[in-house]
Design a protein around this motif. Structure first.
Motif, short mmCIF file in Angstrom:
data_model
loop_
_atom_site.label_atom_id
_atom_site.label_comp_id
_atom_site.label_asym_id
_atom_site.label_seq_id
_atom_site.Cartn_x
_atom_site.Cartn_y
_atom_site.Cartn_z
N ARG A 1 -2.54 -1.75 5.99
CA ARG A 1 -2.52 -0.92 6.97
C ARG A 1 -1.29 -0.06 6.23
O ARG A 1 -1.70 1.50 6.27
CB ARG A 1 -1.32 -1.00 7.92
CG ARG A 1 -2.87 -2.13 9.04
CD ARG A 1 -2.16 -2.69 9.91
NE ARG A 1 -2.65 -2.48 10.63
CZ ARG A 1 -1.91 -4.63 11.32
NH1 ARG A 1 -1.34 -5.22 10.75
NH2 ARG A 1 -3.33 -5.33 12.35
N PHE A 2 -1.11 -0.32 5.19
CA PHE A 2 -0.16 0.84 4.14
C PHE A 2 -0.57 0.66 2.56
O PHE A 2 -1.15 -1.16 2.31
CB PHE A 2 1.25 0.54 4.07
CG PHE A 2 1.75 0.83 5.62
CD1 PHE A 2 2.31 2.59 5.77
CD2 PHE A 2 1.55 -0.11 6.41
CE1 PHE A 2 2.43 2.75 7.21
CE2 PHE A 2 1.99 0.48 7.90
CZ PHE A 2 2.24 1.95 7.80
N ASP A 3 -0.10 0.80 1.92
CA ASP A 3 -1.15 1.23 0.47
C ASP A 3 0.66 0.79 -0.21
O ASP A 3 -0.14 -0.10 -1.28
CB ASP A 3 -1.11 2.73 -0.21
CG ASP A 3 -1.76 3.43 0.66
OD1 ASP A 3 -2.65 3.44 0.29
OD2 ASP A 3 -1.86 4.13 1.40
N ARG A 4 1.38 0.82 -0.06
CA ARG A 4 2.80 0.50 -0.92
C ARG A 4 4.12 0.08 -0.18
O ARG A 4 3.61 0.59 1.15
CB ARG A 4 3.27 1.61 -1.78
CG ARG A 4 2.13 1.65 -3.39
CD ARG A 4 2.51 1.78 -4.20
NE ARG A 4 1.72 2.88 -5.48
CZ ARG A 4 1.81 3.51 -6.27
NH1 ARG A 4 3.24 3.74 -6.32
NH2 ARG A 4 1.39 3.88 -6.75
N GLY A 5 4.91 -0.65 -0.22
CA GLY A 5 6.45 -0.54 0.50
C GLY A 5 7.39 -0.68 -0.55
O GLY A 5 7.45 -0.55 -1.63
N ILE A 6 7.93 0.00 0.50
CA ILE A 6 10.00 -0.10 0.38
C ILE A 6 10.75 -0.85 0.75
O ILE A 6 11.04 -0.69 2.01
CB ILE A 6 10.32 1.61 -0.75
CG1 ILE A 6 8.98 2.17 -1.45
CG2 ILE A 6 11.16 1.55 -0.99
CD1 ILE A 6 9.44 3.79 -1.39
N LEU A 7 10.79 -1.69 0.22
CA LEU A 7 12.55 -2.65 0.89
C LEU A 7 14.04 -2.29 0.22
O LEU A 7 14.33 -2.18 -0.98
CB LEU A 7 12.20 -4.16 0.56
CG LEU A 7 10.19 -3.92 1.50
CD1 LEU A 7 10.39 -5.10 1.13
CD2 LEU A 7 10.90 -4.22 2.93
N VAL A 8 14.80 -2.12 1.04
CA VAL A 8 15.98 -2.49 0.22
C VAL A 8 16.79 -3.54 1.54
O VAL A 8 17.12 -3.37 2.04
CB VAL A 8 16.73 -1.20 1.32
CG1 VAL A 8 17.53 -0.64 0.26
CG2 VAL A 8 15.83 -0.23 -0.01
N CYS A 9 18.11 -3.99 0.93
CA CYS A 9 18.48 -4.74 0.97
C CYS A 9 20.21 -4.57 0.07
O CYS A 9 19.73 -3.46 -0.47
CB CYS A 9 19.05 -6.06 1.28
SG CYS A 9 17.93 -7.25 -0.41
#
Length: 161
Positions: free
Chosen positions: A58-66
Protein backbone atom coordinates in the motif's frame (compact mmCIF):
# COMPACT_ATOMS: atom_id res chain seq x y z
CA UNK A 1 6.26 7.70 -4.06
CA UNK A 2 3.91 7.01 -1.16
CA UNK A 3 5.32 7.17 2.38
CA UNK A 4 3.71 5.81 5.55
CA UNK A 5 4.89 7.74 8.61
CA UNK A 6 4.37 7.18 12.31
CA UNK A 7 5.76 7.78 15.77
CA UNK A 8 5.11 7.26 19.42
CA UNK A 9 4.58 10.28 21.69
CA UNK A 10 8.36 10.75 22.06
CA UNK A 11 8.71 11.08 18.31
CA UNK A 12 5.58 13.11 17.67
CA UNK A 13 7.21 16.53 17.20
CA UNK A 14 9.94 15.23 14.87
CA UNK A 15 7.35 13.24 12.92
CA UNK A 16 5.34 16.42 12.37
CA UNK A 17 8.45 18.28 11.18
CA UNK A 18 9.30 15.47 8.74
CA UNK A 19 5.69 15.29 7.56
CA UNK A 20 5.75 19.01 6.80
CA UNK A 21 9.11 18.64 5.05
CA UNK A 22 7.75 15.83 2.88
CA UNK A 23 4.67 17.87 2.03
CA UNK A 24 6.82 20.81 0.97
CA UNK A 25 8.72 18.44 -1.34
CA UNK A 26 5.49 17.13 -2.85
CA UNK A 27 5.90 13.67 -1.36
CA UNK A 28 2.61 11.96 -0.55
CA UNK A 29 2.50 10.58 2.97
CA UNK A 30 -0.06 9.12 5.34
CA UNK A 31 0.22 9.54 9.09
CA UNK A 32 -0.26 6.47 11.28
CA UNK A 33 -0.13 8.41 14.53
CA UNK A 34 -0.21 9.77 17.04
CA UNK A 35 -2.52 12.68 16.32
CA UNK A 36 -1.01 14.85 19.06
CA UNK A 37 2.00 14.89 21.34
CA UNK A 38 -0.02 14.03 24.44
CA UNK A 39 -1.53 10.82 23.07
CA UNK A 40 0.27 7.89 24.65
CA UNK A 41 0.89 5.27 22.02
CA UNK A 42 3.16 2.26 22.21
CA UNK A 43 5.79 2.21 19.47
CA UNK A 44 5.12 -1.45 18.52
CA UNK A 45 1.54 -0.57 17.57
CA UNK A 46 2.67 2.12 15.14
CA UNK A 47 5.77 0.25 13.95
CA UNK A 48 3.78 -2.84 13.02
CA UNK A 49 1.02 -0.77 11.37
CA UNK A 50 3.45 1.09 9.10
CA UNK A 51 5.60 -1.94 8.24
CA UNK A 52 2.55 -4.08 7.46
CA UNK A 53 1.23 -1.41 5.09
CA UNK A 54 4.52 -1.53 3.18
CA UNK A 55 4.59 -5.34 3.21
CA UNK A 56 1.09 -5.32 1.68
CA UNK A 57 2.21 -2.91 -1.05
CA UNK A 58 0.00 0.00 0.00
CA UNK A 59 3.04 2.26 0.49
CA UNK A 60 6.48 2.35 -1.10
CA UNK A 61 8.42 3.26 2.03
CA UNK A 62 7.96 4.17 5.67
CA UNK A 63 9.46 6.50 8.25
CA UNK A 64 9.20 5.71 11.96
CA UNK A 65 10.27 7.86 14.90
CA UNK A 66 10.46 7.05 18.60
CA UNK A 67 12.74 8.28 21.38
CA UNK A 68 15.85 6.41 20.25
CA UNK A 69 14.66 4.80 17.01
CA UNK A 70 15.71 1.41 18.35
CA UNK A 71 12.26 0.15 19.34
CA UNK A 72 10.74 1.12 16.00
CA UNK A 73 13.59 -0.58 14.14
CA UNK A 74 13.21 -3.83 16.07
CA UNK A 75 9.44 -3.77 15.57
CA UNK A 76 9.45 -3.03 11.84
CA UNK A 77 12.14 -5.65 11.22
CA UNK A 78 9.81 -8.31 12.65
CA UNK A 79 7.43 -7.88 9.71
CA UNK A 80 8.26 -10.38 6.95
CA UNK A 81 10.03 -8.82 3.99
CA UNK A 82 10.72 -5.52 5.74
CA UNK A 83 14.19 -4.10 6.16
CA UNK A 84 14.24 -1.16 8.56
CA UNK A 85 17.37 0.91 9.14
CA UNK A 86 18.12 3.18 12.07
CA UNK A 87 19.94 6.19 10.62
CA UNK A 88 21.16 9.38 12.23
CA UNK A 89 23.53 10.46 9.46
CA UNK A 90 23.17 10.94 5.72
CA UNK A 91 25.77 8.33 4.72
CA UNK A 92 23.98 5.55 6.64
CA UNK A 93 20.63 6.65 5.17
CA UNK A 94 22.00 6.54 1.64
CA UNK A 95 23.64 3.14 2.19
CA UNK A 96 20.48 1.76 3.83
CA UNK A 97 18.80 2.17 0.44
CA UNK A 98 21.70 1.56 -1.94
CA UNK A 99 23.18 -1.48 -0.20
CA UNK A 100 20.31 -2.93 1.84
CA UNK A 101 17.18 -1.80 -0.02
CA UNK A 102 15.68 -0.68 3.30
CA UNK A 103 12.06 0.31 2.87
CA UNK A 104 11.78 1.79 6.36
CA UNK A 105 13.86 4.60 7.84
CA UNK A 106 13.84 4.93 11.62
CA UNK A 107 15.17 7.76 13.73
CA UNK A 108 15.35 8.71 17.37
CA UNK A 109 13.85 12.07 18.24
CA UNK A 110 16.00 12.23 21.37
CA UNK A 111 19.11 11.52 19.29
CA UNK A 112 18.83 13.67 16.16
CA UNK A 113 17.86 17.29 15.63
CA UNK A 114 15.21 18.38 13.14
CA UNK A 115 17.52 19.91 10.54
CA UNK A 116 19.79 16.88 10.38
CA UNK A 117 16.71 14.63 10.31
CA UNK A 118 15.51 16.43 7.16
CA UNK A 119 18.88 15.83 5.50
CA UNK A 120 18.79 12.16 6.54
CA UNK A 121 15.28 11.78 5.10
CA UNK A 122 16.35 13.45 1.86
CA UNK A 123 19.43 11.24 1.48
CA UNK A 124 17.25 8.17 2.03
CA UNK A 125 14.58 9.38 -0.43
CA UNK A 126 17.15 10.18 -3.12
CA UNK A 127 18.95 6.85 -2.92
CA UNK A 128 17.86 3.78 -4.82
CA UNK A 129 18.93 0.17 -4.45
CA UNK A 130 21.77 -0.36 -6.90
CA UNK A 131 21.92 -4.15 -6.79
CA UNK A 132 25.37 -5.37 -7.72
CA UNK A 133 27.07 -7.42 -5.00
CA UNK A 134 24.49 -6.12 -2.52
CA UNK A 135 21.65 -7.79 -4.41
CA UNK A 136 23.04 -11.23 -3.60
CA UNK A 137 23.30 -10.29 0.09
CA UNK A 138 19.79 -8.84 0.31
CA UNK A 139 18.49 -11.98 -1.42
CA UNK A 140 20.24 -14.11 1.23
CA UNK A 141 18.54 -12.06 3.98
CA UNK A 142 15.16 -12.64 2.36
CA UNK A 143 15.81 -16.36 1.86
CA UNK A 144 17.02 -16.74 5.46
CA UNK A 145 13.96 -14.95 6.75
CA UNK A 146 11.70 -17.19 4.69
CA UNK A 147 13.52 -20.35 5.84
CA UNK A 148 13.31 -19.35 9.50
CA UNK A 149 9.64 -18.44 9.26
CA UNK A 150 8.84 -21.82 7.67
CA UNK A 151 10.80 -23.83 10.20
CA UNK A 152 9.46 -22.09 13.29
CA UNK A 153 7.69 -24.42 15.60
CA UNK A 154 6.15 -23.65 18.96
CA UNK A 155 8.19 -21.03 20.79
CA UNK A 156 9.94 -22.27 23.92
CA UNK A 157 11.94 -20.58 26.62
CA UNK A 158 15.66 -21.19 26.39
CA UNK A 159 17.36 -21.77 29.70
CA UNK A 160 20.97 -21.85 30.78
CA UNK A 161 20.84 -24.88 33.03
Amino acid sequence: MRIAIGADEAGYTLKEIIKSYLGDKGVECEDFGPSDGNEQIDYPDVGFAVAEQIMQGRFDRGILVCGTGIGMTITADKVPGIRAALCHDTYSAERARKSNNAQVLTMGARVIGPELAKHVVQAWLDAEFDGGASERKVQKIMEGEQRLNQSRGPQSENSCS
